[in-house]
Design a protein around this motif. Structure first.
Motif, mmCIF file in Angstrom:
data_model
loop_
_atom_site.group_PDB
_atom_site.id
_atom_site.type_symbol
_atom_site.label_atom_id
_atom_site.label_comp_id
_atom_site.label_asym_id
_atom_site.label_seq_id
_atom_site.Cartn_x
_atom_site.Cartn_y
_atom_site.Cartn_z
ATOM 1 N N VAL A 7 0.868 -1.171 0.000
ATOM 2 C CA VAL A 7 0.000 0.000 0.000
ATOM 3 C C VAL A 7 0.908 1.225 0.000
ATOM 4 O O VAL A 7 1.694 1.424 0.926
ATOM 5 C CB VAL A 7 -0.928 0.027 1.228
ATOM 6 C CG1 VAL A 7 -1.783 1.292 1.211
ATOM 7 C CG2 VAL A 7 -1.806 -1.208 1.271
ATOM 8 N N MET A 9 1.406 5.078 0.228
ATOM 9 C CA MET A 9 0.732 6.255 0.766
ATOM 10 C C MET A 9 1.653 7.463 0.732
ATOM 11 O O MET A 9 2.826 7.365 1.089
ATOM 12 C CB MET A 9 0.285 5.982 2.211
ATOM 13 C CG MET A 9 -0.360 7.175 2.895
ATOM 14 S SD MET A 9 -0.793 6.861 4.631
ATOM 15 C CE MET A 9 -2.184 5.763 4.432
ATOM 16 N N GLN A 21 -7.226 6.241 8.827
ATOM 17 C CA GLN A 21 -6.964 5.629 7.528
ATOM 18 C C GLN A 21 -6.076 4.392 7.669
ATOM 19 O O GLN A 21 -6.372 3.328 7.110
ATOM 20 C CB GLN A 21 -6.318 6.649 6.584
ATOM 21 C CG GLN A 21 -5.764 6.078 5.284
ATOM 22 C CD GLN A 21 -6.834 5.554 4.334
ATOM 23 O OE1 GLN A 21 -7.765 4.860 4.749
ATOM 24 N NE2 GLN A 21 -6.688 5.865 3.066
ATOM 25 N N ILE A 25 -6.748 0.264 6.823
ATOM 26 C CA ILE A 25 -5.907 -0.477 5.872
ATOM 27 C C ILE A 25 -5.266 -1.693 6.525
ATOM 28 O O ILE A 25 -5.355 -2.815 6.015
ATOM 29 C CB ILE A 25 -4.812 0.446 5.301
ATOM 30 C CG1 ILE A 25 -5.435 1.548 4.449
ATOM 31 C CG2 ILE A 25 -3.788 -0.352 4.487
ATOM 32 C CD1 ILE A 25 -4.457 2.636 4.035
ATOM 33 N N SER A 88 -2.897 4.985 -1.815
ATOM 34 C CA SER A 88 -3.695 5.451 -0.685
ATOM 35 C C SER A 88 -3.372 6.895 -0.342
ATOM 36 O O SER A 88 -2.205 7.264 -0.221
ATOM 37 C CB SER A 88 -3.442 4.566 0.542
ATOM 38 O OG SER A 88 -4.043 5.114 1.695
ATOM 39 N N ASP A 89 -4.430 7.696 -0.171
ATOM 40 C CA ASP A 89 -4.262 9.024 0.403
ATOM 41 C C ASP A 89 -4.186 8.896 1.915
ATOM 42 O O ASP A 89 -4.489 7.844 2.486
ATOM 43 C CB ASP A 89 -5.434 9.926 0.007
ATOM 44 C CG ASP A 89 -5.405 10.301 -1.469
ATOM 45 O OD1 ASP A 89 -4.329 10.183 -2.091
ATOM 46 O OD2 ASP A 89 -6.457 10.709 -1.991
ATOM 47 N N ASP A 92 -8.440 9.313 3.765
ATOM 48 C CA ASP A 92 -9.656 8.585 3.439
ATOM 49 C C ASP A 92 -9.859 7.443 4.429
ATOM 50 O O ASP A 92 -9.095 7.271 5.377
ATOM 51 C CB ASP A 92 -9.580 8.048 2.008
ATOM 52 C CG ASP A 92 -9.334 9.156 0.993
ATOM 53 O OD1 ASP A 92 -9.929 10.239 1.150
ATOM 54 O OD2 ASP A 92 -8.538 8.946 0.058
ATOM 55 N N TRP A 94 -10.837 3.171 4.116
ATOM 56 C CA TRP A 94 -11.147 2.030 3.268
ATOM 57 C C TRP A 94 -12.324 1.245 3.820
ATOM 58 O O TRP A 94 -12.441 1.053 5.046
ATOM 59 C CB TRP A 94 -9.939 1.096 3.171
ATOM 60 C CG TRP A 94 -8.835 1.617 2.290
ATOM 61 C CD1 TRP A 94 -8.672 2.891 1.832
ATOM 62 C CD2 TRP A 94 -7.733 0.868 1.790
ATOM 63 N NE1 TRP A 94 -7.540 2.980 1.064
ATOM 64 C CE2 TRP A 94 -6.935 1.755 1.025
ATOM 65 C CE3 TRP A 94 -7.335 -0.461 1.925
ATOM 66 C CZ2 TRP A 94 -5.762 1.345 0.384
ATOM 67 C CZ3 TRP A 94 -6.170 -0.869 1.291
ATOM 68 C CH2 TRP A 94 -5.396 0.019 0.529
ATOM 69 N N LYS A 98 -12.407 -3.899 0.863
ATOM 70 C CA LYS A 98 -11.707 -3.320 -0.287
ATOM 71 C C LYS A 98 -10.624 -4.244 -0.824
ATOM 72 O O LYS A 98 -10.585 -4.539 -2.026
ATOM 73 C CB LYS A 98 -11.095 -1.966 0.070
ATOM 74 C CG LYS A 98 -10.217 -1.407 -1.054
ATOM 75 C CD LYS A 98 -9.810 0.029 -0.863
ATOM 76 C CE LYS A 98 -8.879 0.470 -1.984
ATOM 77 N NZ LYS A 98 -8.678 1.920 -2.039
ATOM 78 N N ALA A 152 -6.462 7.246 -5.474
ATOM 79 C CA ALA A 152 -6.577 6.480 -4.232
ATOM 80 C C ALA A 152 -7.528 5.292 -4.356
ATOM 81 O O ALA A 152 -7.624 4.485 -3.427
ATOM 82 C CB ALA A 152 -7.034 7.390 -3.106
ATOM 83 N N CYS A 153 -8.210 5.181 -5.483
ATOM 84 C CA CYS A 153 -9.092 4.041 -5.743
ATOM 85 C C CYS A 153 -8.427 3.004 -6.646
ATOM 86 O O CYS A 153 -9.062 2.039 -7.059
ATOM 87 C CB CYS A 153 -10.392 4.514 -6.393
ATOM 88 S SG CYS A 153 -11.463 5.466 -5.297
ATOM 89 N N MET A 198 -14.292 2.831 -0.822
ATOM 90 C CA MET A 198 -13.548 3.822 -0.054
ATOM 91 C C MET A 198 -14.436 5.009 0.279
ATOM 92 O O MET A 198 -15.304 5.382 -0.518
ATOM 93 C CB MET A 198 -12.335 4.304 -0.852
ATOM 94 C CG MET A 198 -11.382 5.204 -0.097
ATOM 95 S SD MET A 198 -10.017 5.742 -1.150
ATOM 96 C CE MET A 198 -10.852 6.962 -2.184
#
Length: 238
Positions: A7, A9, A21, A25, A88-89, A92, A94, A98, A152-153, A198
């Motif tokens: 992931v 970020m 966030q 995750i 990933s931001d 946000d 998840w 996801k 981020a998606c 998300m």
């Protein structure tokens, strides 16, 4: 044993939301997975919060590629070691399913992009489907003209990095998500996941506009498309 997930970020002064966030995750990852946090020299408590989680799967790097969220994401991706990469931001949240659903869709695609619900800073839903709001579709011309894909998606196989990296130098003319979207559409198989996976938090301090507004001049938009197209053609031999 499933493929390793990275992931990636990008962080900058994200102390307000980053723990929520990361919790969303980490609960979906396995022991062998990793979260690559690239920090653009935050001046708040972002890195203290990240390190206080004391999770060995989190690896922190400082961004030295050049200031800005696109270069920050490039730095994160460059340090990743996984077979599958999720972007990933920092602000946000998840959805609990996801990772499971994105991995399933990646069995038949190189790059997948999920839908998202859009929320305010307190996670109150303001738009129940980003896809429906913007009429999001696959296709190179569609996304070269104006992509509706949210970075981020995105999740993708590491194989696409052969053409994705390095990012074009001028990030003002080619942001990371626009670039990945167009590389994916031109050279690989892209699939949309028509499920919101998300909570896309819009709180007034986001690094990107999320497709909600654009103040760019027509000349700037033309420069973006020409610059990106030339850079895409340069990757043919990669």
């Amino acid at each position: 044993m499933r493929k390793k997930i990275s992931v990636c970020m990008a962080t900058y002064n994200g102390e307000k939301y980053i723990k929520e966030q990361l919790d969303s995750i980490l609960s979906q990852l396995e022991e062998n997975d990793e979260v690559i946090v690239s920090d653009d020299h935050s001046t708040d408590k972002t890195l203290d919060i990240v390190r206080d989680l004391k999770d060995s799967r989190i690896k922190v790097y400082s961004n030295e590629l050049g200031k800005g969220y696109s270069k920050n994401f490039e730095n994160s991706i460059t340090h990743s070691t996984g077979d599958i990469i999720f972007l990933s931001d920092q602000d946000d949240v998840w959805m609990p399913n996801k990772v499971e659903l994105m991995l399933k869709e990646l069995n038949n695609a190189d790059l997948v992009i999920s839908d998202a619900v859009v929320t305010d800073g307190n996670l109150n839903v303001t738009i129940d489907s980003h896809f429906k709001r913007h009429g999001t579709k696959t296709g190179f011309l569609e996304n070269w003209m104006k992509t509706r894909y949210i970075g981020a998606c995105m999740a993708f196989h590491k194989g696409i990095l052969e053409k994705v990296l390095p990012f074009p130098k001028n990030q003002k003319l080619c942001a990371h998500d626009y670039w990945i979207a167009n590389v994916g559409e031109l050279y690989f198989k892209v699939k949309l996941v028509d499920v919101p996976l998300m909570k896309y938090r819009r709180h007034g301090s986001n690094a990107s506009t999320g497709g909600e507004k654009s103040e760019n001049s027509l000349m700037h938009k033309l420069k973006v498309r020409i610059y990106t197209f030339v850079k895409l053609l340069s990757r043919i031999s990669n």
